[in-house]
Design a protein around this motif. Structure first.
Motif, mmCIF file in Angstrom:
data_model
loop_
_atom_site.group_PDB
_atom_site.id
_atom_site.type_symbol
_atom_site.label_atom_id
_atom_site.label_comp_id
_atom_site.label_asym_id
_atom_site.label_seq_id
_atom_site.Cartn_x
_atom_site.Cartn_y
_atom_site.Cartn_z
ATOM 1 N N THR A 1 -114.766 46.609 20.098
ATOM 2 C CA THR A 1 -114.835 47.033 21.496
ATOM 3 C C THR A 1 -116.281 47.210 21.926
ATOM 4 N N ASP A 2 -116.474 47.146 23.246
ATOM 5 C CA ASP A 2 -117.793 47.410 23.797
ATOM 6 C C ASP A 2 -117.646 48.115 25.133
ATOM 7 N N SER B 1 -124.678 44.223 19.894
ATOM 8 C CA SER B 1 -124.841 45.340 18.967
ATOM 9 C C SER B 1 -123.529 46.086 18.745
ATOM 10 N N GLN B 2 -122.791 46.339 19.829
ATOM 11 C CA GLN B 2 -121.540 47.083 19.711
ATOM 12 C C GLN B 2 -120.473 46.283 18.974
ATOM 13 N N ARG C 1 -115.533 47.762 30.129
ATOM 14 C CA ARG C 1 -114.982 48.045 28.803
ATOM 15 C C ARG C 1 -114.336 46.770 28.299
ATOM 16 N N GLU D 1 -126.673 44.903 24.231
ATOM 17 C CA GLU D 1 -125.752 46.017 24.008
ATOM 18 C C GLU D 1 -124.391 45.536 23.504
ATOM 19 N N VAL E 1 -120.298 48.882 28.507
ATOM 20 C CA VAL E 1 -121.617 48.643 29.072
ATOM 21 C C VAL E 1 -121.552 48.827 30.586
ATOM 22 N N CYS F 1 -120.378 46.428 15.236
ATOM 23 C CA CYS F 1 -119.840 47.657 14.652
ATOM 24 C C CYS F 1 -118.325 47.792 14.819
#
Length: 129
Positions: free
Chosen positions: A100-101, A93-94, A120, A90, A103, A97
């Protein structure tokens, strides 16, 4: 005391070309609710170089040394073994893009208590790349 520096351009966010440096103490960071940690994303597992008191408490630890022995001083060591693959996928993948992420996962607590956290993060490229 550990001191962190944040540099912003301009006064109060303006872009008039001046630079402001703020110092943030360990004491200040430890008072932010929810806990903070920082790790290197460019090494296997993510070596942690800062963890706040609230994070230690989430793990039921009294000291940083105890936390390190539980987690191997790595981000992935903080994550419950059953969640590690999903969390890694996750975040990867984030970050592809954006910077930031977000999960959610269980902590790898030594007492086996099931503690879920909302994490975060922000990917920051430093001077070393």
């Amino acid at each position: 005391m550990t001191v962190f520096h944040r540099v912003t351009e301009g006064k109060l966010g303006s872009h008039d070309g001046c630079t402001i440096e703020d110092e943030v103490s360990q004491e200040f960071l430890d008072r932010i609710p929810g806990g903070l940690f920082r790790y290197r994303a460019d090494d296997e597992g993510g070596t942690i170089d800062y963890v706040s008191r609230d994070v230690l408490e989430l793990f039921g630890c009294a000291t940083y040394e105890e936390f390190c022995s539980i987690t191997g001083n790595s981000f992935i060591g903080m994550v419950h073994p059953n969640d590690r693959q999903r969390v890694t996928e996750e975040i990867t993948s984030q970050i592809k893009c954006g910077n930031t992420d977000a999960v959610t996962y269980r902590l790898n607590r030594p007492d086996g208590a099931e503690v879920w956290v909302d994490d975060r993060g922000r990917y920051v490229v430093d001077d070393e790349g």
